[in-house]
Structures are given as structure tokens and as C-alpha cells.
Write an enzyme that holds these catalytic residues in place. Sequence first.
Site, mmCIF file in Angstrom:
data_model
loop_
_atom_site.group_PDB
_atom_site.id
_atom_site.type_symbol
_atom_site.label_atom_id
_atom_site.label_comp_id
_atom_site.label_asym_id
_atom_site.label_seq_id
_atom_site.Cartn_x
_atom_site.Cartn_y
_atom_site.Cartn_z
ATOM 1 N N LYS A 87 -7.929 -11.756 6.868
ATOM 2 C CA LYS A 87 -7.656 -11.051 8.138
ATOM 3 C C LYS A 87 -8.746 -10.036 8.451
ATOM 4 O O LYS A 87 -9.133 -9.880 9.604
ATOM 5 C CB LYS A 87 -6.258 -10.439 8.093
ATOM 6 C CG LYS A 87 -6.155 -8.951 7.917
ATOM 7 C CD LYS A 87 -4.735 -8.470 7.990
ATOM 8 C CE LYS A 87 -4.521 -7.204 7.161
ATOM 9 N NZ LYS A 87 -5.355 -6.080 7.499
ATOM 10 N N GLU A 106 -7.795 2.430 2.301
ATOM 11 C CA GLU A 106 -7.345 2.191 0.926
ATOM 12 C C GLU A 106 -8.105 1.013 0.322
ATOM 13 O O GLU A 106 -8.214 -0.023 0.940
ATOM 14 C CB GLU A 106 -5.835 1.914 0.924
ATOM 15 C CG GLU A 106 -5.257 1.716 -0.447
ATOM 16 C CD GLU A 106 -5.654 2.843 -1.408
ATOM 17 O OE1 GLU A 106 -5.348 4.005 -1.114
ATOM 18 O OE2 GLU A 106 -6.291 2.549 -2.432
ATOM 19 N N PHE A 107 -8.602 1.204 -0.897
ATOM 20 C CA PHE A 107 -9.400 0.164 -1.549
ATOM 21 C C PHE A 107 -8.680 -0.466 -2.741
ATOM 22 O O PHE A 107 -9.302 -1.182 -3.524
ATOM 23 C CB PHE A 107 -10.751 0.742 -1.998
ATOM 24 C CG PHE A 107 -11.595 1.223 -0.852
ATOM 25 C CD1 PHE A 107 -12.341 0.339 -0.085
ATOM 26 C CD2 PHE A 107 -11.634 2.573 -0.514
ATOM 27 C CE1 PHE A 107 -13.107 0.778 0.990
ATOM 28 C CE2 PHE A 107 -12.398 3.017 0.555
ATOM 29 C CZ PHE A 107 -13.135 2.129 1.308
ATOM 30 N N VAL A 163 0.829 -1.215 0.000
ATOM 31 C CA VAL A 163 0.000 0.000 0.000
ATOM 32 C C VAL A 163 0.861 1.260 0.000
ATOM 33 O O VAL A 163 0.703 2.148 -0.842
ATOM 34 C CB VAL A 163 -0.964 -0.014 1.211
ATOM 35 C CG1 VAL A 163 -1.619 1.347 1.403
ATOM 36 C CG2 VAL A 163 -2.026 -1.073 1.001
ATOM 37 N N GLY A 188 -7.955 -15.559 -0.676
ATOM 38 C CA GLY A 188 -6.713 -15.543 0.105
ATOM 39 C C GLY A 188 -6.166 -14.141 0.125
ATOM 40 O O GLY A 188 -6.919 -13.160 0.052
ATOM 41 N N PHE A 200 -17.064 -10.570 -8.381
ATOM 42 C CA PHE A 200 -16.844 -11.402 -7.191
ATOM 43 C C PHE A 200 -17.883 -12.524 -7.062
ATOM 44 O O PHE A 200 -18.351 -12.813 -5.977
ATOM 45 C CB PHE A 200 -16.806 -10.533 -5.922
ATOM 46 C CG PHE A 200 -15.512 -9.786 -5.799
ATOM 47 C CD1 PHE A 200 -14.481 -10.267 -5.004
ATOM 48 C CD2 PHE A 200 -15.296 -8.622 -6.516
ATOM 49 C CE1 PHE A 200 -13.269 -9.603 -4.919
ATOM 50 C CE2 PHE A 200 -14.081 -7.950 -6.442
ATOM 51 C CZ PHE A 200 -13.077 -8.442 -5.644
ATOM 52 N N LYS A 233 -6.626 -2.818 -5.284
ATOM 53 C CA LYS A 233 -6.479 -4.273 -5.434
ATOM 54 C C LYS A 233 -5.066 -4.563 -5.889
ATOM 55 O O LYS A 233 -4.601 -3.930 -6.844
ATOM 56 C CB LYS A 233 -7.382 -4.836 -6.540
ATOM 57 C CG LYS A 233 -8.837 -4.610 -6.404
ATOM 58 C CD LYS A 233 -9.591 -5.274 -7.568
ATOM 59 C CE LYS A 233 -9.376 -4.620 -8.922
ATOM 60 N NZ LYS A 233 -9.826 -3.244 -9.066
ATOM 61 N N CYS A 279 -5.620 -9.470 2.836
ATOM 62 C CA CYS A 279 -6.713 -8.620 3.325
ATOM 63 C C CYS A 279 -7.984 -9.373 3.707
ATOM 64 O O CYS A 279 -8.390 -9.331 4.870
ATOM 65 C CB CYS A 279 -7.038 -7.554 2.287
ATOM 66 S SG CYS A 279 -5.694 -6.388 2.087
HETATM 67 N N1 LIG Z 1 -2.114 -5.169 0.358
HETATM 68 C C1 LIG Z 1 -3.318 -4.737 0.001
HETATM 69 O O1 LIG Z 1 -3.847 -5.092 -1.052
HETATM 70 C C2 LIG Z 1 -4.056 -3.750 0.865
HETATM 71 C C3 LIG Z 1 -5.148 -3.042 0.324
HETATM 72 C C4 LIG Z 1 -5.819 -2.125 1.133
HETATM 73 C C5 LIG Z 1 -5.441 -1.953 2.455
HETATM 74 N N2 LIG Z 1 -4.391 -2.681 2.957
HETATM 75 C C6 LIG Z 1 -3.996 -2.434 4.348
HETATM 76 O O2 LIG Z 1 -2.870 -1.555 4.341
HETATM 77 C C7 LIG Z 1 -1.974 -1.894 5.413
HETATM 78 C C8 LIG Z 1 -0.606 -2.209 4.848
HETATM 79 O O3 LIG Z 1 -0.711 -3.351 4.026
HETATM 80 P P1 LIG Z 1 0.479 -3.838 3.087
HETATM 81 O O4 LIG Z 1 -0.043 -4.982 2.295
HETATM 82 O O5 LIG Z 1 1.073 -2.670 2.419
HETATM 83 O O6 LIG Z 1 1.511 -4.384 4.204
HETATM 84 P P2 LIG Z 1 3.052 -4.774 4.012
HETATM 85 O O7 LIG Z 1 3.332 -5.792 5.044
HETATM 86 O O8 LIG Z 1 3.333 -5.065 2.577
HETATM 87 O O9 LIG Z 1 3.835 -3.419 4.368
HETATM 88 C C9 LIG Z 1 3.864 -2.850 5.634
HETATM 89 C C10 LIG Z 1 5.236 -2.190 5.795
HETATM 90 O O10 LIG Z 1 5.249 -1.416 7.001
HETATM 91 C C11 LIG Z 1 6.576 -1.472 7.515
HETATM 92 N N3 LIG Z 1 6.564 -1.000 8.900
HETATM 93 C C12 LIG Z 1 6.103 -1.616 10.016
HETATM 94 N N4 LIG Z 1 6.272 -0.820 11.096
HETATM 95 C C13 LIG Z 1 6.840 0.331 10.663
HETATM 96 C C14 LIG Z 1 7.256 1.541 11.302
HETATM 97 N N5 LIG Z 1 7.098 1.729 12.608
HETATM 98 N N6 LIG Z 1 7.831 2.496 10.553
HETATM 99 C C15 LIG Z 1 8.014 2.332 9.218
HETATM 100 N N7 LIG Z 1 7.636 1.207 8.562
HETATM 101 C C16 LIG Z 1 7.052 0.219 9.268
HETATM 102 C C17 LIG Z 1 6.977 -2.916 7.297
HETATM 103 O O11 LIG Z 1 8.371 -3.089 7.357
HETATM 104 C C18 LIG Z 1 6.388 -3.180 5.911
HETATM 105 O O12 LIG Z 1 7.335 -2.927 4.879
HETATM 106 C C19 LIG Z 1 -2.631 -3.059 6.154
HETATM 107 O O13 LIG Z 1 -3.410 -2.536 7.208
HETATM 108 C C20 LIG Z 1 -3.539 -3.675 5.092
HETATM 109 O O14 LIG Z 1 -4.639 -4.347 5.652
HETATM 110 C C21 LIG Z 1 -3.690 -3.556 2.188
#
Ligand SMILES: NC(=O)c1ccc[n+]([C@@H]2O[C@H](COP(=O)([O-])OP(=O)(O)OC[C@H]3O[C@@H](n4cnc5c(N)ncnc54)[C@H](O)[C@@H]3O)[C@@H](O)[C@H]2O)c1
Length: 441
Positions: free
Chosen positions: A264, A149-150, A11, A258, A250, A152, A261
Site C-alpha cells: 500500500k 512508526e517504523f 500499531v 506482502g 532485505f 516491524k 504496509c
Molecule cells: N502494521 C504495521 O506493521 C505498521 C507499521 C508502521 C506503520 N503502520 C501504519 O499505521 C497505521 C495503522 O496500521 P495498523 O496495522 O495498526 O492498522 P489496523 O487496521 O490494525 O488498526 C487500525 C485500527 O483503527 C481503528 N479505527 C479506525 N477509525 C477509528 C476511529 N475513528 N477511532 C478509533 N479507532 C479507529 C480500527 O478499528 C482498527 O482497529 C496505518 O497507517 C499503517 O500504514 C503500520
Amino acid sequence: MEVTVIGTGYVGLVVGSCLAEAGNRVTCSDIDEEKIRRLNSGEVPIYEPGLDRLISHNLGAGRLRFTSDSSEGIRSADIIFIAVGTPPGEDGSANLGFVREAARTVGQHVRPDTVVVMKSTVPVGTSEIVRTEIRSQTDTSFYVCSNPEFLKEGDAVGDFMYPDRVVCGVDADQSRTRMEELYEPFVRSGNPLIFMDIASAEMTKYAANAMLATRISFMNQVAELCERTGADVELVRRGIGSDKRIGPSFLYAGTGYGGSCFPKDVNALVQTADEHSVDLTVLRAVSVANDRQKTVLVRKIHDRFGEDLSGMRFALWGLAFKPETDDMRAAPSRAIIAALIEAGASVAAHDPVAMDVARAYHLGDSIEYGEDEYATLVGADALVLVTEWLQYRRPDWEVARQRMARRIVFDGRNMFDPERMEALGFEYYSIGRRQVGEPSE
Ligand SMILES: NC(=O)c1ccc[n+]([C@@H]2O[C@H](COP(=O)([O-])OP(=O)(O)OC[C@H]3O[C@@H](n4cnc5c(N)ncnc54)[C@H](O)[C@@H]3O)[C@@H](O)[C@H]2O)c1
């Protein structure tokens, strides 16, 4: 505007790069020093179509930079996004440890009137926790808002650049104005920027994912019933998806949802409901149904070959939890591979982009990796199709027939036409449709 993004994962990296592309000066920080080193040397640590071009363009233009020292960006920011991970805790609730830590870091360096935006998916009330954590470190004035954030994975850049809508939870005119200014380039074609209170914004994200997960589990259960009754789930999908009240998205039966997101977020919403003595029976069932669905192909394999798969060899196509990403978090392929190995079989797998991630973080040397999809078929007792990558859609079945020990296909995505598979001489099992081809031995 000066923007800082804390957490440079799927994200944070997309959000930071897209905001830089719109002309903002963006600092992306992460505690993972190796990730920052790779980004600074021009490497993109995740596979996301279009992202590499965006990063190199904005690095070159001097609008984007990466650092492992969050304080650098915080000190000069007009807007700070917190985009760190919120992984599931043992009870299914969202673990807010990273969010709290990031908020305290913000508190140590924030300048007056900065807007701090919660981008991570967090339970209702978390923005207040963030406010308290920042306040514990500083007397400076600041604003907190929620901007879920939405995007995909696989289409993340497009989703951010051209969002269906942007949701912003605010409690002050100052943060509303700044978010309007920031998002103005992304909502020019009339797609709405929807302002609401902070709790409603936090809830909107969970409700959206829960709704989508519900549609998937619903269709997976309809598929099982189709198999028993002689109906075809693909025809049923088209029949109901053309109803405007339902819509076509969907509704695909498969091997279960899987990724990082849906699983969890569904469980975290159930947990939040429990804490408020609300019994989300529908969502509990969605989660239970999905856990079962992840092994639907394994059950079909056991029905065909018996419980003991010793000495058998399976080709598996598709490791990522969906096409166009290398993300294998909670991917159905992992559950399927674990079950096949547990039953004594060996697995040769292929994925267009996720094999490095699979080897490094999830599967190690427990399976073989094919240099292309056809290499996995040599001597295979069956092909198991798990992820619907475009390149798997029209395989050369003649090559497959020559290489496989037996002509058997288990298709977890209903990619192939049963009649054609039967004509080609394959025994073919899919989801919610009739099985074709007689077991030959
Ligand atoms: N991946 C998706 O498709 C998606 C879509 C929408 C929302 N989200 C939400 O967004 C959030 C992030 O998801 P993601 O998939 O990007 O996670 P991710 O695990 O890919 O990235 C998270 C990053 O945060 C870093 N981090 C942790 N603590 C930190 C700190 N104190 N300072 C700086 N960096 C730090 C980690 O090292 C990691 O690189 C989650 O809450 C997720 O549910 C994800």
C-alpha cells in the site's frame, strides 16, 4: 504523561502498551467495540511476541486502559496519537477517511495545548488536513506533529522499545519539548531522535518502505536471471550483502513482499508523485515486479504439472505474510492458494499462528487446515513452502516421504539445501537456484 492512542490495531496497541510500560498513563480507544471487549477481558486480538505480557502488566498496574469512547481519553491527554488505518483507495492512494474522522473527534474534546501526533502512515500534507479537521470543531489551541512508526510486525515491541531512530516532524517548540520528554526513555542508548519539518517526516516513512520494497523486488528479478544463467541467488546475496555500502538486510529472494504496509505504501507514494507530476518509474517497476513475484511458485507448479491441476492436492506451509505474525493482509499465500484452487487443486495448509485469522477473515473453508504441518502432507502431490517460520526449517523428511503421494517441494523462501534435497530423493524447486531431482512422472 497522559497519553491517548486512537486506533488500537497493530500499531496503536504496541505504541500504547510500550508507552504505558515507560510509566505513562495511556488510554487506547477504538471504534471496534468487539476488539475493546476482548482487550478488556484480557484477550490480545493480534499475535505479536511479548505484547500479551506488556498489556497484562500495564493493565494490572493501572497505567493502561481500553475504551470504545475516544472522548474519555482525549479530554485528559497531554499527547494524542492518531494510529488508525490508512487503507489503499481504488486508485492506490491512501484513504484518509479514518484519519479525518479521528481528527474531528479530537477537535470535539481536545483541551488546550495538547499535542496531536500523526502515527498512521500518511501522505505529505496530511498533518495539515488533520489540523484543519480539528480546527473545524474547536477554537482551542493545539499542536500537530508527525511521528511515523517504523516497527516491524513480529518484532514490534523490540522495535518500539529499542528503535534505530525516532523521527519527529514538528513546527513548534512546545511539541518538540513534549516529544523529547515522551521518547527520552527509548533513546537513552544514543539512538537518535531526529527532528525535522512535518512534510519531511511524512515523506521519510514512505521513502523508507519504498527503499526496502525496492531491494526485495530487485533481488527477486536478479533471482529470475540467476535461474536462467545458472547462477545461485543465495551466493549472489552473500556476495553483495557483505559490501558495507549495500548491507545484508532485505536482500532475500522469495515470493514477493506482502503485509499491510509495503504494497500500500509503494502504491500511495507513486500516487502522490503522480499528483505532483513526478514520474517515479523505479517504484512503479517495483510494484509490477512484486505482483508478478507473488505467483512465481504457481508458475513453477504449472511448468511442472501443466495448466490443469484438477484432482491434485497441495500441502502449503505458512499463511502469514511473514513469520511471527498472524497478519495475512496482502500475504503471498492468498494469491498462491487462489491460483491453485482456480486451477482445480485442493490445498491443505498449516501456519503456527495465522490459521484462525485465515479461517475467519480470508479463506474460510476453501482449504483444509492441518493440526500440524505434517498433517497437511498426507496424500500431497507437492509441498509448497510460503512463510519461513522457524519450525519449518528442519522438517522430518522421513515422515514427509512416507506421507506425501509424490516427493516434490516448491520452496518460496530458499529454506532447504538443494544438494540435501536431491540426496533425500526429492524433486526440489526454489527461487533463483538450480532445480534438483528428475521429474519422475
Ligand atoms: N502494521 C504495521 O506493521 C505498521 C507499521 C508502521 C506503520 N503502520 C501504519 O499505521 C497505521 C495503522 O496500521 P495498523 O496495522 O495498526 O492498522 P489496523 O487496521 O490494525 O488498526 C487500525 C485500527 O483503527 C481503528 N479505527 C479506525 N477509525 C477509528 C476511529 N475513528 N477511532 C478509533 N479507532 C479507529 C480500527 O478499528 C482498527 O482497529 C496505518 O497507517 C499503517 O500504514 C503500520
